[in-house]
Design an enzyme around this catalytic site. Sequence first.
Site, PDB file in Angstrom:
ATOM      1  N   HIS A 118       1.776   4.502  -2.864  1.00  0.00           N
ATOM      2  CA  HIS A 118       1.896   5.960  -2.695  1.00  0.00           C
ATOM      3  C   HIS A 118       3.282   6.431  -3.159  1.00  0.00           C
ATOM      4  CE1 HIS A 118      -1.850   6.801  -0.617  1.00  0.00           C
ATOM      5  NE2 HIS A 118      -1.604   5.928   0.336  1.00  0.00           N
ATOM      6  N   HIS A 125       0.831  -1.202   0.000  1.00  0.00           N
ATOM      7  CA  HIS A 125       0.000   0.000   0.000  1.00  0.00           C
ATOM      8  C   HIS A 125       0.875   1.264   0.000  1.00  0.00           C
ATOM      9  CE1 HIS A 125      -3.700   2.310   1.093  1.00  0.00           C
ATOM     10  NE2 HIS A 125      -2.813   3.108   1.670  1.00  0.00           N
ATOM     11  N   GLU A 126       1.801   1.332   0.944  1.00  0.00           N
ATOM     12  CA  GLU A 126       2.643   2.529   1.037  1.00  0.00           C
ATOM     13  C   GLU A 126       3.569   2.637  -0.179  1.00  0.00           C
ATOM     14  OE1 GLU A 126       1.671   4.612   3.076  1.00  0.00           O
ATOM     15  OE2 GLU A 126       0.516   3.321   4.409  1.00  0.00           O
TER      16      GLU A 126
END
Lengths: 495, 495
Positions: free
Chosen positions: A267, A263-264
């Site tokens: 980003h 997820h990170e």
Amino acid sequence: MPALERLRALVGEVMDLKHAADLIEWDERVYMPPNGVTVHGEMSATLRRLAHERFIAQEIGSAIEAARRETSAEPPDSDVARMIAVTARDYDKATRVPADFVAEQAATVSAAQHTWAQARAESDFALFQPHLEKVVDLKRRYVEFFPPAAHPYDVLLDEYEPGLQTSEVKQLFAQLRPRQVALIRALADRPASAAAFLSAPYSEPDLWAFAVDVITAFGFDWERGRQDKSVHPFAMGIGSDDVRITTRWVEGQPLSLLFGTMHEAGHALYEQGVSGRLHRTVLEGGASLGIHESQSRLWENLVGRSRPFWEHFFPKLQARCPSQLAGVTADDFYQAANRVHPSLIRVEADEATYNLHVMLRVELELALIEGSLEVADLPDAWNARMEEYLGLTPPDDAKGVLQDIHWSAGLFGYFATYTLGNVIAAQLWSRFAEVHPARDADIERGEFTVLLDWLRRELHQHGRKFEPQQLVTRITNSPITPEPYLRYLEQKYGS
Amino acid sequence: MPALERLRALVGEVMDLKHAADLIEWDERVYMPPNGVTVHGEMSATLRRLAHERFIAQEIGSAIEAARRETSAEPPDSDVARMIAVTARDYDKATRVPADFVAEQAATVSAAQHTWAQARAESDFALFQPHLEKVVDLKRRYVEFFPPAAHPYDVLLDEYEPGLQTSEVKQLFAQLRPRQVALIRALADRPASAAAFLSAPYSEPDLWAFAVDVITAFGFDWERGRQDKSVHPFAMGIGSDDVRITTRWVEGQPLSLLFGTMHEAGHALYEQGVSGRLHRTVLEGGASLGIHESQSRLWENLVGRSRPFWEHFFPKLQARCPSQLAGVTADDFYQAANRVHPSLIRVEADEATYNLHVMLRVELELALIEGSLEVADLPDAWNARMEEYLGLTPPDDAKGVLQDIHWSAGLFGYFATYTLGNVIAAQLWSRFAEVHPARDADIERGEFTVLLDWLRRELHQHGRKFEPQQLVTRITNSPITPEPYLRYLEQKYGS
């Protein structure tokens, strides 16, 4: 172009201060010794204040006007024209809100957050209620500093999703809600206990190394980024050449580290992909929180929770954790990573139920801002919607209306961005399959180059140059629509 | 006291900017991803420039005058009076040097450092010579911005040792030189090969854990500090509540990590000990580089290379490294940690020869500033002194005159602080034995509380409140003198 250069220099200095404040925040959350909190607070406050003061200075206003005149021959979609336009937009917003109000807001949310933490610990909404009433009042007064909008909530939404209208969000939710609720109801009939192999004791270094292999395959650039641990995982770009992510290790929850890292990294891949031409201008960073979340969800869910992904990566995970995963198949792991289980807590929600948590919050905050709901009636309204959407009733307010920090921090208009992220991710995903039919075959080979190149070219490189709706329309030939997302969910979970 | 509060607020903001720049520098040397170098450079440049601009602003000058009038009844040695006096001193120095000169100096040393690195790699002094000539010229011009001093070098020395005179340094060196040279000559007759057990393969985590135990026993406060790794070990205080040290691991040099950690912890204990009352004022941090170095040397050498220290700690080290240290005694280890061996390179020099490396440099620097030595003649002058002091002749300039970065970076006046550190450390150490005769018995029990409390009370808490000579005199009833240091060396190595 002297006026343009002057504007670049003035804004560049503001960006330097913001980068510094961001790096200090990263440090605070990752490596700061416990007693460093005071000196970190002092540094942050001074840097953020100076950045604000220097950005709202009259000379920036004059530089914007001069640069606009000087570059009037530039096409409206050029980097230069958009840089000036977005700077002007940010300047207008920043100068409308008086310093007194900003100070009052900072003091109010500081007290509200403090009391919220206590109220949550004691599950005592009454304690928090007067603070939340003040915050709602502040938000309604904030709206009045801006020209009248179609809906007062537009002004709040605009902080996170530039240009997006409340009416668009309402319409989107109206399309999502019935089909998502129906899907959850259908799934609720299936018994779904968690896979036993997930509760085996895993080794943190082994899972960390596997997760690093995965995001390296995604294309995370370690020359321009790093990964550390923190209590709450986050991603932070200090310009596109220094983008940092964190993850966390929770004993007994091996999936948390794996999907948190993906997820990170999603980003981070976005931030690393923003063109260097936009560096030190207001156009660096992501277009909106929703677009940012579309990238984290795309890599976490559409890639990382897909069957072809685990076809490729499960044997590698199994090789690192042979005892824990003995006798487990790629399909077993895929199923375990996609278990649907309605729960009370948003941050623990699965892919299929997550949006319902968000919609509930957005509907309630809209009602608070519109004035059709009193803060005192919020817990009942919360619980009624939980029952309606997820078939659950919170045993107390700590597990209900008090669970999220956002409202105490004054973050009204923020929640919608999570659902926008899911919806936009699926829309991009569907579009990518049209231009690259070998999408899933690539994933099954652990090959992500074409995907990342496409995202870089179509989306990442532009930074904040385009507003979310314009950006999504440029890439997918359609404004933001929930259809691809609903099709994806229904296909994946309905089958 | 509104004027005093105004001065505090203005200076506090400058300190916030400096803290932020320091933290960013720490990050750059410890955790920054390789390509972050540009964005770090931008942040640092903006923060350091803003800190300077805001400090030399006319309003600080007025605030100093107003605060001085307002507090004229305060005793001259009070915190408030000293804070105003030192702020006025810093302000006077900062406002004397024109911005043009600062910019020219920055450009000159940037080019000089770049060329120095190349010249050292190729051992080609001629390449570096024109750059060094420019730097020397800059330093002589810099001196002219200040009122005439007894010696032009006084102005340069004052950057690092406030108030110290060149004549005092010359006198100190004149006392040290003959006895140190004689000592080295006497020791040179002893055959001294390195202990075989030091070349065994050690485990980094084991030595790291041991070193952490040692500095924890010293009193390093982990709630207000941390330790990491970096290429060049350093200590950095971001205020006294966040003090960070680094160490390095060099395969085959186990002592490097141990003594490096104790050295940097010595600096850190000083910073952690500065009174919170001085936080965010110009009085925070250390009194001078020499006083700072006295603390690192005290813990590294006077404590860490002492016999009682190893009586206590060697069994603990042996327990962590049983195979490498099988059959080794505490005395063997003590001897190995104190081997004297004249060498060409300052940073590798032992306790007995180190000062000779420093004196050589200071003498040459003085001659360059006085104009009695031309840059072109520097290599010959260097080599002649190396032969005279240490009986060695460098095979090339890379191992001679080109070995240190300092001159290329414009750091004239800096080298003396290393020797001052050694001298002051011994003077404090001797004084502490007078007030606490159980000094060595405490160390043998691994007990450092009385020592640290004494240093805190007498020295650390005062930060920059007193100038070095005043501070040393307050504590030891004598100005800086080399006698205790020479006695220490002669006793330890002459026996």
